[in-house]
Design a protein around this motif. Structure first.
Motif: not given
Length: 280
Positions: A183-207
């Protein structure tokens, strides 16, 4: 004994039609104010497929919640139910006889305004109901912590999980190593995507795990989640991935401790495999 009759396949159109049917039933039910579609039957209909289900909110007048949670005529009027149960104080899960599955919650306007949820789609609204119910008043909760925090969480999950594996608590270890650390690895991937300006990548806000195969295809998920008897290789894969991509945030002492535990667990797993081979 008769065998169960097969039901027609669930299709995206049938899911949307079912939700429309529920809206029509609610329109004839006193106390109902609105029906909001969520997820793939809400604003993310591009994700809708034959494996989707119905996620929705029913908005009702003050005091009407028990009637819509306990009396399901408004739901069964759309199609016969095979199973239903109350999974929360304000929500239920239901399986229709034709295989359509639904999860829903019942809220008053005030309760909805105090809830955090993703943007929804108005399927039906009573003319005198408030406008804008589909727009959440509260932001969704975010997984706090920057990159350094997530890295340290991942590695300490490995540390504790590997100790539990060596103690013989294999299931507890598997959850820490192959679920919580990942789960922490997935969050790290999200943070990297957000830094690249790719916001909203998560399919489910709760999962966080929903849709990661499409969002982050380069993640070595098969190596990080190999199964119950493979916590050593799983921890090694997580550690290698985190160290490769976030080396500057990896504490050397913590890394050495995890590496030593990985070696011990892999040695024990190899011994277990050898004993199993000799006994077969």
């Amino acid at each position: 004994m008769t065998s169960p009759q097969p039901h027609p396949p669930v299709t995206p159109q049938r899911l949307l039609d079912r939700l429309d049917d529920i809206g029509r039933r609610l329109a004839r039910t006193p106390g109902a104010l609105a029906l909001l579609g969520l997820g793939s039957v809400g604003t993310d209909r591009h994700r809708l497929d034959e494996h989707s289900d119905l996620d929705f909110f029913v908005v009702v007048e003050d005091g009407a919640e028990p009637r819509f949670l306990e009396q399901l005529d408004w739901l069964e009027g759309a199609a016969p139910l095979a199973f239903s149960f109350a999974n929360t104080a304000d929500g239920r899960k239901a399986l229709f006889e034709d295989g359509v599955y639904a999860e829903y919650a019942v809220f008053t306007v005030a309760a909805l305004r105090s809830a955090a949820y993703p943007p929804a789609r108005v399927v039906w609204r009573r003319p005198d109901a408030p406008e804008g119910l589909e727009v959440p008043a509260r932001p969704l909760p975010r997984d706090g912590g920057d990159v350094a925090h997530q890295v340290s969480e991942a590695l300490t999950n490995l540390l504790v999980g590997l100790h539990r594996d060596l103690r013989g608590e294999r299931l507890a270890a598997t959850r820490l190593v192959q679920v919580h650390a990942v789960d922490r690895v997935l969050r790290l991937a999200e943070l990297a995507a957000e830094e690249r300006g790719e916001r909203g990548a998560r399919q489910d806000a709760f999962a966080a795990e929903r849709g990661v195969e499409r969002a982050y295809p380069s993640l070595p998920l098969a190596a990080m989640v190999p199964g119950y008897d493979r916590n050593g290789p799983a921890a090694r894969a997580v550690l290698d991935h985190v160290a490769r991509h976030h080396r500057e945030h990896v504490d050397p002492a913590l890394r050495r401790a995890v590496e030593g535990l990985v070696a011990a667990v892999e040695e024990r797993e190899a011994a277990d495999a050898a004993r199993a081979t000799r006994s077969s």
